[in-house]
Design an enzyme around this catalytic site. Structure first.
Site, mmCIF file in Angstrom:
data_model
loop_
_atom_site.group_PDB
_atom_site.id
_atom_site.type_symbol
_atom_site.label_atom_id
_atom_site.label_comp_id
_atom_site.label_asym_id
_atom_site.label_seq_id
_atom_site.Cartn_x
_atom_site.Cartn_y
_atom_site.Cartn_z
ATOM 1 N N HIS A 1 -25.256 -26.845 -18.037
ATOM 2 C CA HIS A 1 -25.022 -25.425 -18.301
ATOM 3 C C HIS A 1 -25.155 -24.562 -17.046
ATOM 4 O O HIS A 1 -25.802 -23.507 -17.091
ATOM 5 C CB HIS A 1 -26.014 -24.908 -19.363
ATOM 6 C CG HIS A 1 -25.876 -25.573 -20.690
ATOM 7 N ND1 HIS A 1 -26.866 -25.550 -21.657
ATOM 8 C CD2 HIS A 1 -24.855 -26.283 -21.237
ATOM 9 C CE1 HIS A 1 -26.465 -26.219 -22.725
ATOM 10 N NE2 HIS A 1 -25.251 -26.679 -22.497
HETATM 11 C C1 LIG Z 1 -20.831 -33.150 -20.191
HETATM 12 C C2 LIG Z 1 -20.927 -31.734 -20.661
HETATM 13 C C3 LIG Z 1 -21.404 -31.458 -21.937
HETATM 14 C C4 LIG Z 1 -21.495 -30.139 -22.378
HETATM 15 N N1 LIG Z 1 -21.819 -29.890 -23.684
HETATM 16 C C5 LIG Z 1 -21.668 -28.629 -24.150
HETATM 17 C C6 LIG Z 1 -21.713 -28.362 -25.541
HETATM 18 O O1 LIG Z 1 -21.840 -29.263 -26.365
HETATM 19 N N2 LIG Z 1 -21.571 -27.067 -25.958
HETATM 20 C C7 LIG Z 1 -21.390 -26.043 -25.074
HETATM 21 O O2 LIG Z 1 -21.306 -24.892 -25.508
HETATM 22 N N3 LIG Z 1 -21.329 -26.273 -23.754
HETATM 23 C C8 LIG Z 1 -21.407 -27.533 -23.283
HETATM 24 N N4 LIG Z 1 -21.230 -27.769 -21.962
HETATM 25 C C9 LIG Z 1 -21.009 -26.626 -21.067
HETATM 26 C C10 LIG Z 1 -19.631 -25.989 -21.207
HETATM 27 O O3 LIG Z 1 -18.658 -26.948 -21.507
HETATM 28 C C11 LIG Z 1 -19.308 -25.225 -19.917
HETATM 29 O O4 LIG Z 1 -20.271 -24.202 -19.735
HETATM 30 C C12 LIG Z 1 -17.937 -24.592 -19.939
HETATM 31 O O5 LIG Z 1 -16.951 -25.568 -20.126
HETATM 32 C C13 LIG Z 1 -17.695 -23.842 -18.635
HETATM 33 O O6 LIG Z 1 -16.404 -23.315 -18.660
HETATM 34 P P1 LIG Z 1 -15.713 -22.793 -17.319
HETATM 35 O O7 LIG Z 1 -14.365 -22.317 -17.688
HETATM 36 O O8 LIG Z 1 -16.640 -21.866 -16.644
HETATM 37 O O9 LIG Z 1 -15.607 -24.066 -16.367
HETATM 38 P P2 LIG Z 1 -14.914 -25.472 -16.648
HETATM 39 O O10 LIG Z 1 -14.631 -25.642 -18.074
HETATM 40 O O11 LIG Z 1 -15.742 -26.484 -15.956
HETATM 41 O O12 LIG Z 1 -13.505 -25.328 -15.939
HETATM 42 C C14 LIG Z 1 -13.304 -25.316 -14.566
HETATM 43 C C15 LIG Z 1 -11.978 -26.023 -14.294
HETATM 44 O O13 LIG Z 1 -11.538 -25.676 -12.993
HETATM 45 C C16 LIG Z 1 -11.042 -26.820 -12.355
HETATM 46 N N5 LIG Z 1 -11.189 -26.602 -10.918
HETATM 47 C C17 LIG Z 1 -12.356 -26.504 -10.230
HETATM 48 N N6 LIG Z 1 -12.091 -26.272 -8.919
HETATM 49 C C18 LIG Z 1 -10.750 -26.231 -8.810
HETATM 50 C C19 LIG Z 1 -9.873 -26.017 -7.711
HETATM 51 N N7 LIG Z 1 -10.341 -25.786 -6.472
HETATM 52 N N8 LIG Z 1 -8.529 -26.051 -7.933
HETATM 53 C C20 LIG Z 1 -8.046 -26.259 -9.192
HETATM 54 N N9 LIG Z 1 -8.830 -26.473 -10.264
HETATM 55 C C21 LIG Z 1 -10.163 -26.448 -10.067
HETATM 56 C C22 LIG Z 1 -11.890 -27.955 -12.883
HETATM 57 O O14 LIG Z 1 -11.248 -29.188 -12.704
HETATM 58 C C23 LIG Z 1 -12.100 -27.542 -14.325
HETATM 59 O O15 LIG Z 1 -11.119 -28.084 -15.177
HETATM 60 C C24 LIG Z 1 -21.142 -29.080 -21.499
HETATM 61 C C25 LIG Z 1 -20.663 -29.354 -20.214
HETATM 62 C C26 LIG Z 1 -20.542 -30.664 -19.797
HETATM 63 C C27 LIG Z 1 -20.009 -30.926 -18.409
#
Ligand SMILES: Cc1cc2nc3c(=O)[nH]c(=O)nc-3n(C[C@H](O)[C@H](O)[C@H](O)COP(=O)(O)OP(=O)(O)OC[C@H]3O[C@@H](n4cnc5c(N)ncnc54)[C@H](O)[C@@H]3O)c2cc1C
Length: 551
Positions: free
Chosen positions: A470
């Site tokens: 998280h």
């Molecule tokens: C294993 C795991 C289990 C989890 N379990 C839960 C759960 O059960 N419930 C819950 O609420 N939360 C859970 N979380 C947390 C939740 O999924 C994250 O907080 C949320 O997905 C974050 O969203 P985001 O859009 O900020 O980032 P992300 O969803 O991580 O998206 C970022 C994206 O940007 C891409 N990216 C990064 N850098 C670059 C770049 N330079 N160029 C192009 N693309 C790039 C990445 O590849 C990724 O696809 C979990 C997370 C993980 C990893």
């Protein structure tokens, strides 16, 4: 379509990025490019709820680790972050929680995130939701994101609720409703026994829009800034080919709490002293970039069961075959379970303003990487302290955009985080020992009854603690005149035009929960800011730009 033709370039197709792609391309006259470093989500494990068991072990992730954690005896922890379309929502445990109303009120009141109080954000949680059970003041039916109750709970889950009640912890049917405290079933980001990632819920239905381009396996390596404005991004395809793509209106970062500060730093946007130390030319000195990293650290109790009461037996091939058949024929059984469907929120500090411990009951042992497996069937109860005061950093190891970032959550830098985490571990232990669970639980195996003192439990935690995945806070929202803020409340990067951040990195503090639903809410609200549907919250940009120009 020529590259120059994009109005908006969204970098990162994760939980937030897919929401933005959907909302911003709803107007056919607006041309949107979504760039994702990871690949597609065609592998069935991304869609089967139980596929989660493979996810922390490497599928669809960057393969990063923390730097050695000083307060955990120098241990390096695996730090899974998604690298696949849908991001975390494609690989997470599907738990749908939003945190406590007071978390958002605190963002608005104490962190300067005006416009982000609970009253302000609740409509965005609801707009996202297609809730299969609740439609009321807190929930909605008919949004893109499938939210459902577990399909195949096991009898041990009910015994766990009874155990809680034997300790005075009530049953709670909806952690995202009127009250957060209590034990109960989580709602899950699933629809019809399949994962509802943002790629499935927001992107797949609109893939045919002519004004939306999605490029997978394309890592953005730099944001191009000209005269104080982000005008383009440099990208590297897997083949190694590098190109520059221009945005007429805005570049929006949605790379997650590690990826977004990493890309800003690679682009020379961040603390000047750090950038100079690794040879990245300073474009804009902004000290908050990559600071303020917060994460939930997870401790766990593992008990051996008196029989086959959890899903451990499905590791054996003949049981696995039966589970597959059950799923194919009836959409039920172990494959339809995310394995962490039961949990709750309670107190380590009884005077806390809202629950400060989250519990996850794992229906097996060894479900996640780094967690021990019992020889005979086992059950796991995770506990995490929810509002840590420790703050860490994301930094670059070098100017090479391929290098892994230096992730330092700095767990337990504040001694109170350790004390409350140990109190949470004791609470988990206590629940497992209640009479209601005795039919199912033979005895605690980890930490094990021999470990009793705080010092012994700290020792155990140093060896076994893991991330709850998280991370937040590394591009925090705040007032434009606070030198630690990175984005204004309308998510504009302070001191540069044409650049926003909209993902988990902007959260000023951790919500008291998992972070997927909050990241989706942020993207929903960000879209309204970008499209001018909310009043602009202006920052004194000129001052910041002047300071930057003096570098
Ligand atoms: C294993 C795991 C289990 C989890 N379990 C839960 C759960 O059960 N419930 C819950 O609420 N939360 C859970 N979380 C947390 C939740 O999924 C994250 O907080 C949320 O997905 C974050 O969203 P985001 O859009 O900020 O980032 P992300 O969803 O991580 O998206 C970022 C994206 O940007 C891409 N990216 C990064 N850098 C670059 C770049 N330079 N160029 C192009 N693309 C790039 C990445 O590849 C990724 O696809 C979990 C997370 C993980 C990893």
């Amino acid at each position: 379509m020529r590259d120059l033709d994009y109005h908006y370039i969204i970098v990162g197709g994760g939980s937030a990025g897919c929401v933005l792609a959907n909302r911003l391309s709803a107007d056919p006259a607006v041309r949107v490019l979504l760039l994702e470093a990871g690949g597609n989500d065609r592998h069935p494990l991304y869609h089967l709820p139980a596929g989660f068991a493979k996810m922390t072990k490497g599928i669809g992730s960057w393969g990063w680790s923390t730097v050695p954690q000083r307060q955990l005896k120098g241990r390096v922890l695996r730090f899974t972050q998604a690298k696949v379309i849908g991001g975390g929502s494609t690989i997470n445990a599907q738990i749908y929680t939003r945190g406590n109303a007071a978390d958002y009120d605190e963002w608005a009141r104490a962190c300067g995130a005006s416009g982000w109080s609970y009253r302000d954000v609740l409509p965005y949680f609801k707009r996202a939701e297609n809730n299969q059970r609740f439609a009321n003041e807190y929930h909605s039916y008919g949004g893109p994101l499938g939210v459902s109750n577990p399909i195949s709970p096991l009898p041990i889950c009910e015994a766990y609720f009874q155990a809680g009640q034997q300790l005075g912890i009530p049953f709670n049917p909806d952690f995202n409703g009127e009250r957060q405290d209590g034990l109960g079933y989580y709602q899950l980001t699933q629809l019809d026994a399949r994962r509802s990632s943002t790629a499935v819920a927001y992107l797949d239905p609109i893939r045919a829009r002519a004004n939306l381009t999605v490029r997978l396996r394309t890592q953005t390596t730099r944001i191009v800034v000209e005269q104080g404005r982000a005008v383009a991004v440099e990208v590297a395809a897997e083949s190694g080919a590098v190109s520059t793509l221009r945005a007429q209106r805005e570049v929006i970062l949605a790379c997650g709490a590690i990826g977004s500060p990493r890309l800003l730093l690679q682009s020379g946007i961040g603390p000047a002293d750090h950038l100079r130390s690794i040879g990245v030319p300073v474009v804009h000195d902004l000290r908050g970039v990559g600071a303020n990293l917060q994460d939930h650290l997870d401790l766990f109790v593992i008990a051996e069961c008196t029989g086959d009461h959890t899903y451990d037996k499905y590791n054996l091939p003949h049981h696995a075959a039966w589970a597959a058949l059950q799923y194919l024929l009836f959409r039920r059984g172990p494959v339809a379970s995310s394995l962490f469907e039961t949990g709750g929120f309670w107190y380590a500090d009884r005077n806390a303003r809202s629950p400060d411990i989250q519990l996850h009951l794992g229906l097996g042992s060894g479900i996640e990487a780094g967690v021990a497996r019992m020889k005979h069937g086992g059950v796991t109860l995770n506990s995490a302290y929810l509002r840590p005061r420790s703050r860490g950093t994301v930094r670059l190891a070098s100017a090479d955009p391929r290098a892994a970032p230096l992730i330092d959550p700095n767990y337990w830098a504040e001694p109170s985080d350790r004390e409350l985490a140990i109190a949470g571990l004791r609470l988990a232990r206590e629940i497992m020992r209640q009479p209601a669970l005795q039919r199912f639980v033979l005895g605690e195996r980890l930490p094990g009854p021999a470990l009793q003192s705080d010092a012994e439990l700290v020792e155990y935690a140093c060896a076994h603690a893991k991330t709850d995945h998280h991370p937040v806070g590394t591009c925090r929202i705040g007032p434009a005149d606070d030198p630690d803020s990175v984005v204004t409340p309308d998510l504009r990067l302070i001191g540069l035009d044409g650049l926003r951040v909209a993902d988990a990195s902007v959260m000023p503090t951790l919500p008291s929960s998992n972070t997927n639903a909050p990241a989706i809410m942020i993207a929903e609200k960000a879209a309204d800011h970008i499209l001018g549907l909310l009043p602009a919250i202006h920052a004194p940009l000129d001052e910041a730009r002047e300071a930057s120009a003096m570098l």
